[in-house]
Enzyme design. Structure first.
Site, PDB file in Angstrom:
ATOM      1  N   GLU A   1       0.856  -1.195   0.000  1.00 24.08           N
ATOM      2  CA  GLU A   1       0.000   0.000   0.000  1.00 24.08           C
ATOM      3  C   GLU A   1       0.881   1.230   0.000  1.00 24.08           C
ATOM      4  O   GLU A   1       1.908   1.250   0.674  1.00 24.08           O
ATOM      5  CB  GLU A   1      -0.856  -0.085   1.270  1.00 24.08           C
ATOM      6  CG  GLU A   1      -1.425   1.184   1.783  1.00 24.08           C
ATOM      7  CD  GLU A   1      -2.159   1.018   3.107  1.00 24.08           C
ATOM      8  OE1 GLU A   1      -3.073   0.194   3.203  1.00 24.08           O
ATOM      9  OE2 GLU A   1      -1.813   1.754   4.050  1.00 24.08           O
TER      10      GLU A   1
ATOM     11  N   TYR B   1     -10.330  -6.870  11.391  1.00 26.87           N
ATOM     12  CA  TYR B   1      -9.481  -6.549  12.546  1.00 26.87           C
ATOM     13  C   TYR B   1      -9.262  -7.775  13.424  1.00 26.87           C
ATOM     14  O   TYR B   1     -10.109  -8.114  14.252  1.00 26.87           O
ATOM     15  CB  TYR B   1     -10.129  -5.410  13.360  1.00 26.87           C
ATOM     16  CG  TYR B   1     -10.343  -4.175  12.522  1.00 26.87           C
ATOM     17  CD1 TYR B   1      -9.402  -3.163  12.500  1.00 26.87           C
ATOM     18  CD2 TYR B   1     -11.466  -4.058  11.693  1.00 26.87           C
ATOM     19  CE1 TYR B   1      -9.568  -2.051  11.688  1.00 26.87           C
ATOM     20  CE2 TYR B   1     -11.644  -2.957  10.879  1.00 26.87           C
ATOM     21  CZ  TYR B   1     -10.694  -1.952  10.876  1.00 26.87           C
ATOM     22  OH  TYR B   1     -10.854  -0.856  10.056  1.00 26.87           O
TER      23      TYR B   1
HETATM   24  P1  FAD Z   1     -16.722  -0.238   9.528  1.00 24.46           P
HETATM   25  O1  FAD Z   1     -16.725  -1.555   8.855  1.00 24.46           O
HETATM   26  O2  FAD Z   1     -17.846   0.701   9.236  1.00 24.46           O
HETATM   27  O3  FAD Z   1     -16.655  -0.503  11.098  1.00 24.46           O
HETATM   28  C1  FAD Z   1     -16.433   0.577  12.019  1.00 24.46           C
HETATM   29  C2  FAD Z   1     -16.942   0.166  13.414  1.00 24.46           C
HETATM   30  O4  FAD Z   1     -18.366   0.135  13.426  1.00 24.46           O
HETATM   31  C3  FAD Z   1     -16.512  -1.225  13.869  1.00 24.46           C
HETATM   32  O5  FAD Z   1     -16.301  -1.150  15.262  1.00 24.46           O
HETATM   33  C4  FAD Z   1     -17.701  -2.122  13.546  1.00 24.46           C
HETATM   34  O6  FAD Z   1     -17.773  -3.229  14.412  1.00 24.46           O
HETATM   35  C5  FAD Z   1     -18.866  -1.159  13.778  1.00 24.46           C
HETATM   36  N1  FAD Z   1     -20.033  -1.367  12.893  1.00 24.46           N
HETATM   37  C6  FAD Z   1     -20.006  -1.626  11.587  1.00 24.46           C
HETATM   38  N2  FAD Z   1     -21.253  -1.610  11.090  1.00 24.46           N
HETATM   39  C7  FAD Z   1     -22.083  -1.299  12.118  1.00 24.46           C
HETATM   40  C8  FAD Z   1     -23.493  -1.094  12.236  1.00 24.46           C
HETATM   41  N3  FAD Z   1     -24.282  -1.190  11.163  1.00 24.46           N
HETATM   42  N4  FAD Z   1     -23.994  -0.781  13.450  1.00 24.46           N
HETATM   43  C9  FAD Z   1     -23.177  -0.647  14.535  1.00 24.46           C
HETATM   44  N5  FAD Z   1     -21.836  -0.834  14.469  1.00 24.46           N
HETATM   45  C10 FAD Z   1     -21.299  -1.139  13.272  1.00 24.46           C
HETATM   46  N6  FAD Z   1      -8.503   4.878   6.844  1.00 24.46           N
HETATM   47  C11 FAD Z   1      -8.428   5.969   6.064  1.00 24.46           C
HETATM   48  O7  FAD Z   1      -8.842   7.064   6.475  1.00 24.46           O
HETATM   49  N7  FAD Z   1      -7.892   5.870   4.790  1.00 24.46           N
HETATM   50  C12 FAD Z   1      -7.453   4.708   4.272  1.00 24.46           C
HETATM   51  O8  FAD Z   1      -6.981   4.669   3.124  1.00 24.46           O
HETATM   52  C13 FAD Z   1      -7.517   3.526   5.095  1.00 24.46           C
HETATM   53  N8  FAD Z   1      -7.080   2.318   4.632  1.00 24.46           N
HETATM   54  C14 FAD Z   1      -7.219   1.198   5.444  1.00 24.46           C
HETATM   55  C15 FAD Z   1      -6.821  -0.058   4.944  1.00 24.46           C
HETATM   56  C16 FAD Z   1      -6.944  -1.195   5.744  1.00 24.46           C
HETATM   57  C17 FAD Z   1      -6.523  -2.531   5.201  1.00 24.46           C
HETATM   58  C18 FAD Z   1      -7.441  -1.084   7.068  1.00 24.46           C
HETATM   59  C19 FAD Z   1      -7.548  -2.293   7.970  1.00 24.46           C
HETATM   60  C20 FAD Z   1      -7.844   0.164   7.557  1.00 24.46           C
HETATM   61  C21 FAD Z   1      -7.747   1.303   6.757  1.00 24.46           C
HETATM   62  N9  FAD Z   1      -8.152   2.567   7.214  1.00 24.46           N
HETATM   63  C22 FAD Z   1      -8.063   3.665   6.407  1.00 24.46           C
HETATM   64  C23 FAD Z   1      -8.649   2.730   8.586  1.00 24.46           C
HETATM   65  C24 FAD Z   1     -10.185   2.594   8.700  1.00 24.46           C
HETATM   66  O9  FAD Z   1     -10.813   3.619   7.975  1.00 24.46           O
HETATM   67  C25 FAD Z   1     -10.519   2.689  10.177  1.00 24.46           C
HETATM   68  O10 FAD Z   1     -10.033   1.546  10.853  1.00 24.46           O
HETATM   69  C26 FAD Z   1     -11.966   2.985  10.514  1.00 24.46           C
HETATM   70  O11 FAD Z   1     -11.999   3.351  11.898  1.00 24.46           O
HETATM   71  C27 FAD Z   1     -12.932   1.804  10.330  1.00 24.46           C
HETATM   72  O12 FAD Z   1     -13.115   1.510   9.023  1.00 24.46           O
HETATM   73  P2  FAD Z   1     -13.961   0.217   8.559  1.00 24.46           P
HETATM   74  O13 FAD Z   1     -14.093   0.298   7.112  1.00 24.46           O
HETATM   75  O14 FAD Z   1     -13.425  -1.009   9.170  1.00 24.46           O
HETATM   76  O15 FAD Z   1     -15.389   0.584   9.262  1.00 24.46           O
END
Ligand code: FAD
Length: 316
Positions: A18, A178
């Site tokens: 990345e 995670y």
């Molecule tokens: P989600 O899947 O939406 O989850 C977020 C939280 O909400 C979790 O605790 C989940 O359990 C909970 N949840 C999900 N759906 C619901 C629901 N419907 N109701 C209640 N709770 C719910 N960040 C950046 O800003 N830019 C990047 O380019 C970037 N790249 C990344 C690449 C990878 C491989 C990883 C692992 C992370 C990356 N991140 C990036 C960080 C990421 O944006 C953060 O970790 C963010 O806090 C969560 O993103 P997510 O897509 O996992 O969120």
């Protein structure tokens, strides 16, 4: 080509990484100079992150003007530039935070025009000044909603039902997972339920948050499979590079560092020695994961390639 197709075609573990767009005003050549040394390991795809917008304060004769800006814009442009220069697939990270649904749709249309086959659907981090993630007005709250928007588009369903198409895109969708649970999740089972929700809505593969103890990954994969999540789960690896990572990584990414690793880093005289420890640890992790048959080893380069190159040379 889709990530899932690359995996299906591969006879052994693939190498990918990345990159982070440069701070605006900087030259893209610097980014290329960090990608060049890694191309000999034949990455089938390279991810390009998207950064959240942030507040800047402009001094106007003693009065500070608060403005929102994105310091590292250009994700899609960089994807196109890398594809063009290296003939490799690129994966833009598409965020909920900072984008309305409409802006997301326009971004996805641009991706289709550029021939991008994969997108990584993420909620995004909270902005620096925010304690928790706050959804952008008109945007998504969770990555699952973004996955649904992309999956809908794949079916030819654009927003507001204003388009009829026989030219829908067909994006392969990646999402984050995670092994040590997301920092806001009340429990790992709860986090896994929401991860499964993303997969049920159309996610095709998962990339994990960094971890430093392979057991966490293996247990996570087992739990995912038990929960009925069958898509590929790509481990994300980050080599420790500076002493400050001992505090920073657990704080920012909520990942636990094994005591042996902590002691080895603490014993280092300088950051050059820390780098060596980080490289050795990542090599050991990567070798074990490769032997276990993981589909891809995905490295968080954080804009620097020398340590990733040393690891890749020892592992691939
Ligand atoms: P989600 O899947 O939406 O989850 C977020 C939280 O909400 C979790 O605790 C989940 O359990 C909970 N949840 C999900 N759906 C619901 C629901 N419907 N109701 C209640 N709770 C719910 N960040 C950046 O800003 N830019 C990047 O380019 C970037 N790249 C990344 C690449 C990878 C491989 C990883 C692992 C992370 C990356 N991140 C990036 C960080 C990421 O944006 C953060 O970790 C963010 O806090 C969560 O993103 P997510 O897509 O996992 O969120």
């Amino acid at each position: 080509m889709k990530v899932t197709e690359h995996i299906a075609k591969a006879k052994e573990t693939l190498f990918s990484f990345e990159v982070i767009p440069p701070v605006k005003g900087r030259n893209i050549e610097e980014l290329y100079s960090n990608i060049d040394p890694l191309m000999e390991f034949n990455p089938p795809f390279i991810d390009v992150t998207t950064s959240r917008e942030e507040y800047v304060y402009i001094d106007r004769d003693g009065l500070y003007d608060k403005r929102v800006t994105r310091m590292r814009p250009g994700t899609l442009g960089i994807c196109a530039a890398i594809m063009h220069k290296y003939d490799v697939d690129t994966i833009p990270h598409v965020l909920c935070g900072g984008f309305t649904r409409e802006e997301t749709e326009y971004l996805l249309v641009d991706c289709q025009y550029l021939g991008i086959d994969n997108v990584m659907a993420l909620r995004g981090d909270a902005m620096k000044e925010q304690k928790y993630f706050e959804p952008t007005p008109g945007g998504h709250t969770y990555a699952s909603q973004l996955v649904k928007q992309i999956a809908d588009l794949n079916q030819g369903n654009y927003l507001h039902d204003v388009v009829e198409t026989d030219n829908a895109p067909d994006f392969c969708i990646g999402v984050a997972g995670y092994p040590e649970k997301h920092m806001e999740a009340p429990s790992l089972p709860s986090d896994l339920r929401w991860l499964k929700h993303k997969v049920d809505l159309g996610a095709d593969y998962i990339v994990t948050q960094m971890f430093f103890d392979n057991r966490k990954y293996f247990e996570f994969v087992a739990l995912c499979r038990e929960a009925g999540i069958q898509v590929p789960i790509i481990p994300g690896i980050k080599p420790i590079a500076v002493k400050r990572h001992l505090q920073l990584l657990p704080q920012v990414f909520r990942t636990e560092l094994p005591e042996v690793l902590v002691e080895a880093v603490e014993a280092c005289k300088d950051n050059q020695a820390v780098r060596e420890v980080g490289i050795e640890w990542a090599i050991e992790q990567s070798r074990e994961l490769r032997e276990a048959g993981v589909p891809v080893l995905h490295y968080y380069s954080m804009g620097k390639s020398d340590n990733i190159k040393a690891i890749a040379r020892a592992v691939f």
